[in-house]
Design an enzyme around this catalytic site. Structure first.
Site, PDB file in Angstrom:
ATOM      1  N   ASP A  94       0.876  -1.221  -0.163  1.00  0.00           N
ATOM      2  CA  ASP A  94      -0.006  -0.051  -0.078  1.00  0.00           C
ATOM      3  C   ASP A  94       0.931   1.251   0.037  1.00  0.00           C
ATOM      4  O   ASP A  94       1.826   1.202   0.867  1.00  0.00           O
ATOM      5  CB  ASP A  94      -1.174   0.004   1.347  1.00  0.00           C
ATOM      6  N   ASN A 100     -12.833  -3.096   3.223  1.00  0.00           N
ATOM      7  CA  ASN A 100     -13.810  -1.867   3.090  1.00  0.00           C
ATOM      8  C   ASN A 100     -14.839  -2.154   1.882  1.00  0.00           C
ATOM      9  O   ASN A 100     -14.362  -2.381   0.953  1.00  0.00           O
ATOM     10  CB  ASN A 100     -13.110  -0.680   3.130  1.00  0.00           C
ATOM     11  N   VAL A 134     -11.195   3.029  -3.410  1.00  0.00           N
ATOM     12  CA  VAL A 134     -10.706   2.555  -4.844  1.00  0.00           C
ATOM     13  C   VAL A 134     -11.624   1.239  -5.009  1.00  0.00           C
ATOM     14  O   VAL A 134     -11.789   0.246  -4.519  1.00  0.00           O
ATOM     15  CB  VAL A 134      -9.313   2.009  -4.804  1.00  0.00           C
ATOM     16  N   HIS A 156     -10.235  -5.184  -2.912  1.00  0.00           N
ATOM     17  CA  HIS A 156      -8.899  -5.288  -2.209  1.00  0.00           C
ATOM     18  C   HIS A 156      -9.002  -5.804  -0.994  1.00  0.00           C
ATOM     19  O   HIS A 156      -9.891  -5.337   0.016  1.00  0.00           O
ATOM     20  CB  HIS A 156      -8.097  -4.143  -2.570  1.00  0.00           C
TER      21      HIS A 156
END
Ligand code: AMP
Length: 112
Positions: free
Chosen positions: A30, A85, A94, A98
């Site tokens: 990240d 999330n 985004v 993920h």
């Protein structure tokens, strides 16, 4: 699905610190790490968010967790936290599914 920064990473159009790659998944650090180790595991299939996944994605979703485990071990982690999330109200920014994997520091519960 709209093009995202992650689809550009999959296509190698923008750089990323890639830790793992196979035909179905990619793991990379990240860019705004929230822990000493913080990487993302994404499917190459463009699923915007977990709630868009279908029954046919069952093995792909399981694969993402196994990749998370493989890379966590590779990074020397024994204790680590996974976070997904789902949606803007849950802080997703985004819209390409993920799994966050964080480690290298203590984590409290419940999360914020
Ligand atoms: P989320 O808020 O769950 O959607 O998380 C998106 C994550 O993607 C954030 O933790 C960002 O720091 C991370 N991110 C955004 N752009 C990049 C990039 N180019 N390379 C690596 N990580 C990124």
């Amino acid at each position: 699905m709209a093009e995202t920064i992650f689809s550009k990473i999959i296509k190698k159009e923008i750089p990323a610190d890639i830790l793992y790659e196979d035909d179905e998944a990619l793991a990379f650090r990240d860019i705004n790490a929230q822990a000493p180790v913080h990487f993302l595991v994404i499917p190459k299939k463009p699923i915007p968010k977990l709630s868009d996944a279908e029954p046919e994605d069952q093995s792909l979703l399981g694969h993402l967790l196994l990749v998370a485990n493989t890379v966590a071990k590779q990074e020397g982690l024994t204790d680590f936290r996974l976070n997904v999330n789902n949606g803007a109200g849950a802080s997703q920014t985004v819209f390409h599914l993920h799994v966050h994997v964080l480690g290298g520091r203590p984590f409290s519960w419940p999360p914020g």
